[in-house]
Design a protein around this motif. Structure first.
Motif, PDB file in Angstrom:
ATOM      1  N   GLN A 122       8.675  -5.069   3.499  1.00 42.73           N
ATOM      2  CA  GLN A 122       8.214  -3.975   2.447  1.00 42.73           C
ATOM      3  C   GLN A 122       8.011  -4.881   1.047  1.00 42.73           C
ATOM      4  OE1 GLN A 122       8.220  -0.424   4.422  1.00 42.73           O
ATOM      5  NE2 GLN A 122       7.526  -1.056   2.517  1.00 42.73           N
TER       6      GLN A 122
ATOM      7  N   ASP B 118      10.715   0.276  11.438  1.00 45.09           N
ATOM      8  CA  ASP B 118       9.992   1.749  11.340  1.00 45.09           C
ATOM      9  C   ASP B 118       8.611   1.309  10.806  1.00 45.09           C
ATOM     10  OD1 ASP B 118       9.084   4.128  10.605  1.00 45.09           O
ATOM     11  OD2 ASP B 118      11.004   4.608   9.608  1.00 45.09           O
TER      12      ASP B 118
ATOM     13  N   LYS C   6       5.931   3.399  11.229  1.00 46.26           N
ATOM     14  CA  LYS C   6       5.032   4.430  10.227  1.00 46.26           C
ATOM     15  C   LYS C   6       5.559   4.451   9.116  1.00 46.26           C
ATOM     16  CE  LYS C   6       5.555   8.286  12.807  1.00 46.26           C
ATOM     17  NZ  LYS C   6       5.994   9.512  13.544  1.00 46.26           N
ATOM     18  N   SER C   7       6.964   4.158   8.743  1.00 42.59           N
ATOM     19  CA  SER C   7       7.074   4.076   7.067  1.00 42.59           C
ATOM     20  C   SER C   7       6.412   3.085   6.509  1.00 42.59           C
ATOM     21  CB  SER C   7       8.511   4.285   6.868  1.00 42.59           C
ATOM     22  OG  SER C   7       9.448   3.989   7.610  1.00 42.59           O
ATOM     23  N   TYR C   8       6.511   1.871   7.314  1.00 39.99           N
ATOM     24  CA  TYR C   8       5.836   0.581   6.470  1.00 39.99           C
ATOM     25  C   TYR C   8       4.333   1.021   6.135  1.00 39.99           C
ATOM     26  CZ  TYR C   8       4.109  -3.964   6.034  1.00 39.99           C
ATOM     27  OH  TYR C   8       3.233  -5.137   5.706  1.00 39.99           O
TER      28      TYR C   8
ATOM     29  N   ALA D 276       2.826   3.997   5.880  1.00 39.07           N
ATOM     30  CA  ALA D 276       2.629   4.880   4.841  1.00 39.07           C
ATOM     31  C   ALA D 276       3.010   4.295   3.409  1.00 39.07           C
ATOM     32  CB  ALA D 276       3.765   6.009   5.201  1.00 39.07           C
ATOM     33  N   SER D 277       4.002   3.238   3.197  1.00 38.60           N
ATOM     34  CA  SER D 277       4.358   2.905   1.969  1.00 38.60           C
ATOM     35  C   SER D 277       2.959   2.068   1.204  1.00 38.60           C
ATOM     36  CB  SER D 277       5.370   1.848   2.135  1.00 38.60           C
ATOM     37  OG  SER D 277       4.887   0.521   2.898  1.00 38.60           O
TER      38      SER D 277
ATOM     39  N   LYS E 136       9.250   6.233  15.383  1.00 36.53           N
ATOM     40  CA  LYS E 136       9.058   5.104  14.301  1.00 36.53           C
ATOM     41  C   LYS E 136       7.622   4.426  14.347  1.00 36.53           C
ATOM     42  CE  LYS E 136      13.777   4.227  13.623  1.00 36.53           C
ATOM     43  NZ  LYS E 136      14.753   3.242  13.291  1.00 36.53           N
TER      44      LYS E 136
END
Length: 546
Positions: free
Chosen positions: A239, A251, A253-255, A257-258, A310
């Motif tokens: 991140q 994760d 998916k969140s990476y 999306a960020s 994820k």
């Protein structure tokens, strides 16, 4: 359409194998002023700190990047079903009886100390594996130099499909290793044919310099830095854009999306299938009735869905053949493409047919209780989660209490056959024969002895005869027909419980480096765990503009 590499790098369209989940890349900084000549990656299976030993034969911890310092004669393109392609050998030809392959070496290959690669180096490297089983052993029976630019490798019988075994043999420089004990020597200055050589070492980071004289062409980055990121901090480092690429369980998916612009997901379908290993050599799983019952009791579709939570995509439930539907769709018997459906009634009927009952959560036969243990490493969260899901389903469907067991390192325990159930990445993207040969009975060792192959200790005489015929044919139609016959035995005998097709999955950051393989239909895989694949990826990368 296959991408074309610049002259001198044509063979680097090869890929190797890795049974790990997670492949990610991210820029090391948000600012263009960062060191654009360096790419920073997390080492595959990274330890908290690195060991200053780059001996490719070492049985203990080593420094990172051995798989790009040393190279094999041949490689495989797992993005294309495991087709075998040249690497240090530019070509090969078979003898009429299919027992001997003569490999012609690629001209102009040099070790990082400037010495040219010779047939003597190759013979020495192959002989080490042939004469020392502790180095992994060898399927071939003899090797010799042929003229000034070739080597002949011989097997005891026709072995067209076993040439791929040479993918795992690192080629070393004979003059440097003569007199060294390959098992104990501590090598702090490794010399190989790969595109990078070690520049600096610390327990937290290893920096390698790219070689201008690499036979495949100089990589565009000047330096490659391995960092000892761990599962506890890898998400944060990605991140923060301090790592450019990794093979890691995060994760994804969140990476993505960020930062949808620069954070991309990369899925390298490498032929692996997340599976429940059944110990076929000990009760109760030496009984096919129990193996069938457990397979029928598990809902692979539900596990595949939960295990993909994820990821930005759904990993498909597996074929009961144990072959990846993403890699081997055209090789799998159409009647076995669909996943095995959960069937509780059939599972209970299978137990009854074998003379088993369930009493107080215990599997019972002939009045004797048969406790079942699922070995799952505590330091691999993904596998532990899989184990927990399977245990829950077995309890819900059959009423059997399966005990979860495992510490920080369960590999030896599993290799020695001290388990009932275990989970891992099985199958292989190295070709249909290699994928099926993992369950060759001749590779199974007795319980209590280490086994690097056929850890489930499956033995079936008819299956092994089919594999022998597969190894001895180069006719693709015949190979496919034999492969389907082998699949039928696997589906019937249920040596494992295939759950879902997987691979090296993760994320990529286009902020500093571009040229990552396409997500939908890649020509090659991005995977730090496989040397030839990682080399191929590095040779395609270019600094991002701006």
């Amino acid at each position: 359409m296959r991408k074309r590499l610049r002259p001198g790098a044509s063979c680097a369209v090869a890929l190797g194998l890795a049974l790990s989940l997670g492949a990610c890349s991210g820029g090391t900084a948000k600012h263009a002023s960062a060191n654009a000549g360096t790419i920073t990656v997390e080492a595959p299976n990274s330890a908290p700190t690195f060991t200053n030993n780059f001996n490719p034969f070492s049985q203990s911890d080593t420094g990172p990047g051995l798989n790009i310092i040393y190279e094999p004669l041949v490689a495989s393109n797992r993005a294309k079903g495991g087709v075998l392609i040249p690497w240090l050998a530019k070509s090969w030809a078979w003898s009429e009886d299919g027992r001997t392959a003569t490999l012609t070496l690629r001209p102009g290959v040099k070790f990082s100390d400037g010495a040219p690669l010779t047939p003597a180096d190759v013979v020495y490297s192959l002989d080490l594996r042939l004469k020392n089983a502790k180095l992994g052993g060898a399927s071939y029976s003899a090797v010799k130099a042929v003229g000034s630019d070739a080597v002949a490798v011989t097997w005891k019988s026709a072995a067209y499909q076993q040439l791929s075994d040479l993918k795992t043999v690192n080629i070393i420089e004979r003059k440097l290793w003569t007199g060294r004990n390959p098992l104990t020597y501590v090598d702090k200055s490794p010399v190989g044919t790969g595109p990078f050589s070690v520049k600096t070492f610390s327990p937290q980071a290893v920096t390698m310099a790219s070689r201008a004289d690499y036979w495949g062409g100089k990589p565009t980055m000047s330096f490659l830095k391995y960092t000892a990121a761990t599962s506890a901090n890898i998400q944060t480092q990605l991140q923060n854009n301090s790592i450019d690429f990794c093979t890691c369980d995060i994760d994804a998916k969140s990476y993505v999306a960020s930062d949808p612009k620069d954070h991309r997901f990369i899925m390298a379908w490498d032929g692996s299938v997340v599976s429940v290993m059944l110990n076929n050599a000990k009760a109760p799983f030496n009984d096919v009735h129990v193996r069938r019952a457990f397979a029928q009791a598990v809902d692979s579709e539900a596990i595949a869905k939960l295990s993909s939570s994820k990821l930005p995509l759904q990993q498909p439930p597996a074929s009961p053949t144990g072959l990846s539907t993403k890699t081997y769709k055209d090789w799998i018997d159409p009647q076995h493409l669909a996943p095995r459906k959960q069937d509780v009634a059939a599972a209970k009927a299978s137990l009854k047919a074998g003379g088993y009952s369930v009493d107080g959560g215990r599997l019972v036969k002939d009045g004797k209780q048969l406790p079942v243990t699922f070995v799952a490493p505590t330091d691999t969260p993904f596998i532990k989660t899989i184990a927990q899901l399977v245990v829950q389903q077995i309890k819900q469907t059959l009423g059997i209490d399966v005990r979860l067991s495992g510490g920080s390192n369960t590999g030896d325990e599993i290799s020695k056959g001290h388990f009932d159930l275990a989970a891992t990445w099985m199958s292989s993207g190295e070709g249909i024969y290699t994928a099926l040969n993992q369950m060759n009975g001749s590779l199974a060792s007795p319980i209590g002895t280490m086994s690097n192959n056929n850890t489930i200790r499956f033995r079936d005489a008819a299956y092994d005869k089919i594999l022998a015929k597969m190894a001895g044919t180069k006719d693709q139609t015949r190979l496919k027909e034999l492969g389907m016959r082998a699949q039928a035995i696997i589906v019937d005998q249920v040596p494992t419980i295939p759950l879902f097709s997987s691979g090296a999955a993760g994320v990529a950051n286009t902020m500093r480096w571009t040229g990552w393989p396409e997500a939908a239909n890649p020509d090659y895989l991005a995977n730090t765990g496989s040397g030839t694949e990682f080399i191929t990826t590095l040779l395609h990368l270019r600094p991002a503009k701006g």
